[in-house]
Design an enzyme around this catalytic site. Structure first.
Site, PDB file in Angstrom:
ATOM      1  N   ASP A 111       2.258 -23.340  -5.424  1.00  0.00           N
ATOM      2  CA  ASP A 111       1.177 -22.399  -5.707  1.00  0.00           C
ATOM      3  C   ASP A 111       1.660 -20.946  -5.661  1.00  0.00           C
ATOM      4  OD1 ASP A 111      -1.406 -21.667  -6.358  1.00  0.00           O
ATOM      5  OD2 ASP A 111      -2.112 -21.649  -4.285  1.00  0.00           O
ATOM      6  N   LYS A 142      -4.510 -26.463  -4.856  1.00  0.00           N
ATOM      7  CA  LYS A 142      -5.510 -25.616  -4.222  1.00  0.00           C
ATOM      8  C   LYS A 142      -6.697 -26.471  -3.791  1.00  0.00           C
ATOM      9  CE  LYS A 142      -4.591 -21.549  -7.147  1.00  0.00           C
ATOM     10  NZ  LYS A 142      -4.238 -20.547  -6.126  1.00  0.00           N
ATOM     11  N   ASP A 160      -6.159 -15.858 -13.446  1.00  0.00           N
ATOM     12  CA  ASP A 160      -4.743 -15.688 -13.138  1.00  0.00           C
ATOM     13  C   ASP A 160      -3.932 -15.178 -14.330  1.00  0.00           C
ATOM     14  OD1 ASP A 160      -3.273 -15.713 -10.829  1.00  0.00           O
ATOM     15  OD2 ASP A 160      -2.512 -17.744 -11.063  1.00  0.00           O
ATOM     16  N   GLU A 217       3.600 -19.659  -7.786  1.00  0.00           N
ATOM     17  CA  GLU A 217       4.235 -19.854  -9.102  1.00  0.00           C
ATOM     18  C   GLU A 217       4.350 -18.580  -9.920  1.00  0.00           C
ATOM     19  OE1 GLU A 217       0.525 -18.794 -10.287  1.00  0.00           O
ATOM     20  OE2 GLU A 217       0.969 -20.156  -8.636  1.00  0.00           O
ATOM     21  N   ARG A 227       5.197 -15.585  -9.170  1.00  0.00           N
ATOM     22  CA  ARG A 227       6.439 -14.829  -8.937  1.00  0.00           C
ATOM     23  C   ARG A 227       7.630 -15.493  -9.612  1.00  0.00           C
ATOM     24  NH1 ARG A 227       5.563 -15.396  -2.617  1.00  0.00           N
ATOM     25  NH2 ARG A 227       3.442 -15.278  -3.465  1.00  0.00           N
ATOM     26  N   LYS A 272       2.056 -11.320 -15.709  1.00  0.00           N
ATOM     27  CA  LYS A 272       1.883 -12.734 -15.344  1.00  0.00           C
ATOM     28  C   LYS A 272       0.698 -13.287 -16.137  1.00  0.00           C
ATOM     29  CE  LYS A 272       0.125 -15.561 -11.506  1.00  0.00           C
ATOM     30  NZ  LYS A 272      -0.399 -15.525 -10.118  1.00  0.00           N
ATOM     31  N   ASP A 325      -4.281 -21.877 -13.041  1.00  0.00           N
ATOM     32  CA  ASP A 325      -3.423 -22.213 -11.910  1.00  0.00           C
ATOM     33  C   ASP A 325      -4.132 -23.192 -10.993  1.00  0.00           C
ATOM     34  OD1 ASP A 325      -1.529 -22.314  -9.911  1.00  0.00           O
ATOM     35  OD2 ASP A 325      -2.169 -20.425  -8.987  1.00  0.00           O
TER      36      ASP A 325
END
EC number: 3.4.11.1
Length: 478
Positions: A322, A252, A263, A324, A326, A240, A245
């Site tokens: 959020d 967030k 991230d 995202e 996955r 990933k 993010d």
């Protein structure tokens, strides 16, 4: 830092100071015992003391192996850097025990790491020369030199990834990650394929495409391949690479948005692993797949209530933008299995869930999968490499939480319970039946980044996932 081995006796090596590892005061000369007792030298806390009169630097070490040894040399180098010295020497054999070259190097190189790129007033970096006398070693010089070379290759990649993770999102975005992949490929004779958003749309990778569509930076699908002659097997690594993010429209809160440059830890770990394979003469074919994306807000952002169609045709109801990572991994897993056949192992790496930190803390990688045997192999690699894992179990009752009223599955459950496991079970929908027992999901949310130093890690990125994976591959030979 320059580390070299020498066949000279320690007394014949010119150096500013000598490093002495202390496990038992009784093993020292009486005058040294007296000195360290006088200052209440702690034998259990990697304590250090510099005797300026004798130019001897002492460091304590409870156990002369594995993590204790790494922490010992990490403590030593961090304190030596504060001194006005340029060179250090020490015997490979300490307390009548031959120390492990790899563990020494990991402690020294990882412990010495600093990220000062954005400091306006940079301290002048001192290059410290470290000479290790191997005259008392029972191993041949060629073996020790190879161990040193391998350890330097691994730690260099870990530090490279630390710096990638620490770089702010304004300076590190999907195209930057793609350029790093190209450079790594060029330096290591790897194959490198980069796909942009047109490819994602044309090939049905709508989950990954939608996550990044509101960003001014185009998403990049990165595919690195290491192919030795007559490989012993085939390993696929999926990362990933969320270079930032914001949470998307499920924005967030301010405090949670800080540090979201981390991230990209999973994709960065894949870069680090791929950067090391040639140096280690890896005998396995290895593919590194990274979804490099930025999750932002805007008029073109994907929304809660959207239904996305992933590459394998699975429909996904978006309940939280959020969740995202996955979505990106879902399409990357599908791509990997469509493009690469006869896979022996497939691992994915992601700073996926805050729930993993709640469950396991800031130092431990959450590990999930269907094969107990494979999880045991990864645990063995964890024990050997020093990275920490915790096994989080799937069960038959949790998948129902992912059911959607209007699509096949939801990307985020309504319950906070078992958040890391349900995220892993979401990814399970994108692993083909024949690969279920070849797959492990590694949630590195806690281990990949820290706001405070721990162990031999400084503030920021840690390079989590690299050493454990390289150790896993090495152990496959046995």
């Amino acid at each position: 830092m320059n580390i070299k081995l020498s066949k000279k006796y320690l007394k014949n090596i010119d150096s500013d100071i000598e490093l002495v590892v202390v496990k038992d005061l009784k093993k020292l000369e009486k005058n040294r015992q007296k000195l360290l007792k006088k200052i209440s030298f702690d034998l259990k806390s990697f304590d250090t003391y510099f005797d300026a009169n004798e130019n001897i630097f002492y460091v304590s070490c409870p156990k002369l192996k594995k993590e204790d040894l790494k922490l010992c040399f990490s403590s030593a180098i961090r304190n030596i850097k504060k001194l006005n010295i340029k060179s250090v020497k020490f015997d490979l054999v300490q307390n009548n025990k031959e120390l492990n070259i790899g563990e020494i190097v990991e402690g020294l190189v990882l412990g010495a790491y600093d990220f000062t790129k954005y400091k306006s007033e940079k301290k002048k970096s001192k290059k410290i020369n470290i000479t290790i006398s191997i005259t008392k070693s029972k191993n041949e010089e060629e073996i020790l030199e190879k161990d040193l070379e391998n350890a330097l290759a691994i730690t260099s990649s870990v530090n490279m990834v630390r710096s990638i993770v620490n770089t702010p999102p304004e300076d590190y975005f999907p195209a930057t990650m793609a350029n790093d992949a190209k450079n790594i490929a060029s330096e290591n004779n790897l194959q490198c394929i980069i796909h942009g958003e047109d490819y994602l749309v044309e090939n049905g990778m709508n989950a990954m495409f939608n996550v990044g569509r509101a960003s001014r930076h185009e998403s990049q699908l990165i595919h690195l391949s290491y192919k030795p002659k007559e490989p012993k097997g085939k390993i696929v690594l999926v990362g990933k690479g969320l270079t930032y993010d914001s949470g998307g429209l499920s924005l967030k809160v301010g405090g949670s948005m800080v540090s979201m440059k981390c991230d990209k830890g999973g994709g960065s770990a894949v870069l680090g692993i791929m950067n090391t394979l040639k140096a280690l003469s890896c005998e396995y074919e290895v593919h590194g797949i990274i979804g490099a994306v930025e999750n932002m807000i805007g008029g073109d952002a994907y929304k809660p209530d959207d239904v996305l169609v992933a590459k394998n045709g699975t429909t996904i109801e978006v309940r939280n933008t959020d969740a995202e990572g996955r979505l990106v991994l879902a399409d990357c897993l599908c791509y990997a299995q469509d493009e690469i056949k006869d896979i022996d192992y497939i691992f994915d790496y992601a700073t996926l869930t805050g729930a993993c930190i709640v469950a396991l803390g800031n130092e431990t990688i959450g590990t999930m999968g269907h094969s107990d045997k494979l999880k045991q192999k990864m645990q063995k690699a964890a024990d050997s490499s020093g990275e920490l894992i915790g096994i989080l179990p799937f069960n038959r009752y949790l998948p129902k939480q992912l059911k959607s009223g209007i699509a096949d599955i939801v990307n985020s459950t309504s319950s906070r319970a078992a958040g890391s496991i349900t995220a892993g079970l979401f990814l399970n929908n994108f692993v083909k039946k024949e690969n279920k027992k070849k797959w492990l999901h590694l949630d590195i949310a806690g281990a990949a980044y820290s706001e405070s130093p721990w162990g031999y890690h400084s503030f920021g990125g840690t390079g989590a996932g690299i050493r454990i994976t390289l150790d896993f591959i090495k152990n496959l030979k046995k």
